[in-house]
Motif scaffolding. Structure first.
Motif, PDB file in Angstrom:
ATOM      1  N   TYR A 157      -0.599   3.337  -7.365  1.00  0.00           N
ATOM      2  CA  TYR A 157       0.131   2.554  -7.037  1.00  0.00           C
ATOM      3  C   TYR A 157       1.344   2.729  -6.059  1.00  0.00           C
ATOM      4  O   TYR A 157       2.033   1.886  -5.426  1.00  0.00           O
ATOM      5  N   SER A 158       1.420   4.022  -5.750  1.00  0.00           N
ATOM      6  CA  SER A 158       2.136   4.517  -4.434  1.00  0.00           C
ATOM      7  C   SER A 158       1.632   4.335  -3.217  1.00  0.00           C
ATOM      8  O   SER A 158       2.242   4.501  -2.211  1.00  0.00           O
ATOM      9  N   ILE A 159       0.163   4.236  -3.102  1.00  0.00           N
ATOM     10  CA  ILE A 159      -0.677   4.149  -1.975  1.00  0.00           C
ATOM     11  C   ILE A 159      -1.281   2.864  -1.996  1.00  0.00           C
ATOM     12  O   ILE A 159      -2.308   2.697  -2.451  1.00  0.00           O
ATOM     13  N   LYS A 160      -0.879   1.804  -1.304  1.00  0.00           N
ATOM     14  CA  LYS A 160      -1.616   0.389  -0.918  1.00  0.00           C
ATOM     15  C   LYS A 160      -2.662   0.785   0.060  1.00  0.00           C
ATOM     16  O   LYS A 160      -2.352   1.584   0.921  1.00  0.00           O
ATOM     17  N   CYS A 161      -3.558   0.045  -0.137  1.00  0.00           N
ATOM     18  CA  CYS A 161      -4.751   0.211   0.900  1.00  0.00           C
ATOM     19  C   CYS A 161      -5.527  -1.000   0.728  1.00  0.00           C
ATOM     20  O   CYS A 161      -5.929  -1.581  -0.290  1.00  0.00           O
ATOM     21  N   THR A 162      -6.100  -1.504   1.825  1.00  0.00           N
ATOM     22  CA  THR A 162      -6.847  -2.865   2.075  1.00  0.00           C
ATOM     23  C   THR A 162      -8.307  -2.223   2.787  1.00  0.00           C
ATOM     24  O   THR A 162      -9.039  -3.285   2.901  1.00  0.00           O
ATOM     25  N   LYS A 192     -11.337  -4.113  -6.667  1.00  0.00           N
ATOM     26  CA  LYS A 192     -10.529  -5.375  -6.586  1.00  0.00           C
ATOM     27  C   LYS A 192      -9.184  -5.314  -6.306  1.00  0.00           C
ATOM     28  O   LYS A 192      -8.413  -6.062  -5.737  1.00  0.00           O
ATOM     29  N   GLU A 193      -8.499  -3.879  -6.683  1.00  0.00           N
ATOM     30  CA  GLU A 193      -7.026  -3.687  -6.577  1.00  0.00           C
ATOM     31  C   GLU A 193      -6.984  -3.256  -5.135  1.00  0.00           C
ATOM     32  O   GLU A 193      -7.747  -2.369  -4.782  1.00  0.00           O
ATOM     33  N   GLN A 194      -5.916  -3.589  -4.216  1.00  0.00           N
ATOM     34  CA  GLN A 194      -5.852  -3.195  -3.127  1.00  0.00           C
ATOM     35  C   GLN A 194      -4.910  -1.821  -3.055  1.00  0.00           C
ATOM     36  O   GLN A 194      -3.849  -1.802  -2.368  1.00  0.00           O
ATOM     37  N   TYR A 195      -5.364  -0.739  -3.771  1.00  0.00           N
ATOM     38  CA  TYR A 195      -5.014   0.409  -3.845  1.00  0.00           C
ATOM     39  C   TYR A 195      -5.786   1.548  -3.519  1.00  0.00           C
ATOM     40  O   TYR A 195      -7.020   1.568  -3.755  1.00  0.00           O
ATOM     41  N   CYS A 196      -5.193   2.832  -3.078  1.00  0.00           N
ATOM     42  CA  CYS A 196      -5.958   3.950  -2.988  1.00  0.00           C
ATOM     43  C   CYS A 196      -6.224   4.624  -4.456  1.00  0.00           C
ATOM     44  O   CYS A 196      -5.374   4.747  -4.983  1.00  0.00           O
ATOM     45  N   SER A 197      -7.511   5.486  -4.548  1.00  0.00           N
ATOM     46  CA  SER A 197      -7.325   6.092  -5.971  1.00  0.00           C
ATOM     47  C   SER A 197      -7.182   7.698  -5.614  1.00  0.00           C
ATOM     48  O   SER A 197      -6.867   8.362  -6.944  1.00  0.00           O
ATOM     49  N   LEU A 198      -6.689   7.952  -4.619  1.00  0.00           N
ATOM     50  CA  LEU A 198      -6.503   9.334  -4.471  1.00  0.00           C
ATOM     51  C   LEU A 198      -4.947   9.820  -4.802  1.00  0.00           C
ATOM     52  O   LEU A 198      -4.086   8.958  -4.889  1.00  0.00           O
ATOM     53  N   ASP A 199      -4.609  11.001  -5.310  1.00  0.00           N
ATOM     54  CA  ASP A 199      -3.251  11.501  -5.762  1.00  0.00           C
ATOM     55  C   ASP A 199      -2.289  11.522  -4.496  1.00  0.00           C
ATOM     56  O   ASP A 199      -1.148  11.176  -4.505  1.00  0.00           O
ATOM     57  N   MET A 228       2.695   3.070  18.473  1.00  0.00           N
ATOM     58  CA  MET A 228       2.336   1.934  17.716  1.00  0.00           C
ATOM     59  C   MET A 228       1.683   2.282  16.275  1.00  0.00           C
ATOM     60  O   MET A 228       1.125   3.578  16.388  1.00  0.00           O
ATOM     61  N   ASP A 229       1.801   1.545  15.483  1.00  0.00           N
ATOM     62  CA  ASP A 229       1.354   1.851  14.222  1.00  0.00           C
ATOM     63  C   ASP A 229      -0.384   1.825  14.325  1.00  0.00           C
ATOM     64  O   ASP A 229      -1.155   2.723  13.752  1.00  0.00           O
ATOM     65  N   GLN A 230      -0.969   1.371  15.274  1.00  0.00           N
ATOM     66  CA  GLN A 230      -2.317   1.496  15.659  1.00  0.00           C
ATOM     67  C   GLN A 230      -2.725   2.664  16.074  1.00  0.00           C
ATOM     68  O   GLN A 230      -4.114   3.027  16.179  1.00  0.00           O
ATOM     69  N   CYS A 231      -1.952   3.571  16.464  1.00  0.00           N
ATOM     70  CA  CYS A 231      -2.185   4.744  16.869  1.00  0.00           C
ATOM     71  C   CYS A 231      -2.260   5.710  15.773  1.00  0.00           C
ATOM     72  O   CYS A 231      -2.635   6.944  15.882  1.00  0.00           O
ATOM     73  N   THR A 232      -2.187   5.360  14.409  1.00  0.00           N
ATOM     74  CA  THR A 232      -2.097   6.409  13.302  1.00  0.00           C
ATOM     75  C   THR A 232      -3.585   6.098  12.451  1.00  0.00           C
ATOM     76  O   THR A 232      -3.972   5.085  12.536  1.00  0.00           O
ATOM     77  N   ASP A 233      -3.928   6.990  11.612  1.00  0.00           N
ATOM     78  CA  ASP A 233      -5.009   6.951  11.000  1.00  0.00           C
ATOM     79  C   ASP A 233      -4.894   7.595   9.677  1.00  0.00           C
ATOM     80  O   ASP A 233      -3.950   8.431   9.520  1.00  0.00           O
ATOM     81  N   CYS A 234      -5.580   7.042   8.663  1.00  0.00           N
ATOM     82  CA  CYS A 234      -5.897   7.792   7.320  1.00  0.00           C
ATOM     83  C   CYS A 234      -7.147   8.761   7.668  1.00  0.00           C
ATOM     84  O   CYS A 234      -8.051   8.380   7.450  1.00  0.00           O
ATOM     85  N   LYS A 235      -6.549  10.193   7.460  1.00  0.00           N
ATOM     86  CA  LYS A 235      -7.353  11.051   7.576  1.00  0.00           C
ATOM     87  C   LYS A 235      -8.219  11.402   6.428  1.00  0.00           C
ATOM     88  O   LYS A 235      -8.996  12.263   6.264  1.00  0.00           O
TER      89      LYS A 235
END
Length: 56
Positions: free
Chosen positions: A9-14, A24-31, A44-51
Motif C-alpha cells: 500500500y506504499s506503492i500505488k500502480c495502475t 483489482k487493487e491499484q498497487y504493486c506487490s513488490l517490497d 517531465m514525469d513522462q521522462c521517468t520509468d518504473c525499472k
C-alpha cells in the motif's frame, strides 16, 4: 491474474499488464521498486520509468 500477491500500500500502480500489479487493487506487490529515466536530462514525469516493470 495472480490473486495471491500481497499489495504494498506504499506503492500505488495502475499498470495492469505488469506482472507485479495486484489485480483489482491499484498497487504493486513488490517490497520496493526502482525508478529510472530514459532521458539524459529529465524535465517531465513522462521522462521517468518504473525499472521494476515485468510484462505479464
Amino acid at each position: 491474474m495472480n490473486n495471491s500477491k500481497k499489495a504494498n500500500y506504499s506503492i500505488k500502480c495502475t499498470v495492469e499488464n505488469c506482472a507485479n500489479h495486484c489485480g483489482k487493487e491499484q498497487y504493486c506487490s513488490l517490497d520496493c521498486i526502482c525508478v529510472g529515466t530514459h532521458e539524459g536530462n529529465p524535465t517531465m514525469d513522462q521522462c521517468t520509468d518504473c525499472k521494476s516493470f515485468l510484462l505479464k
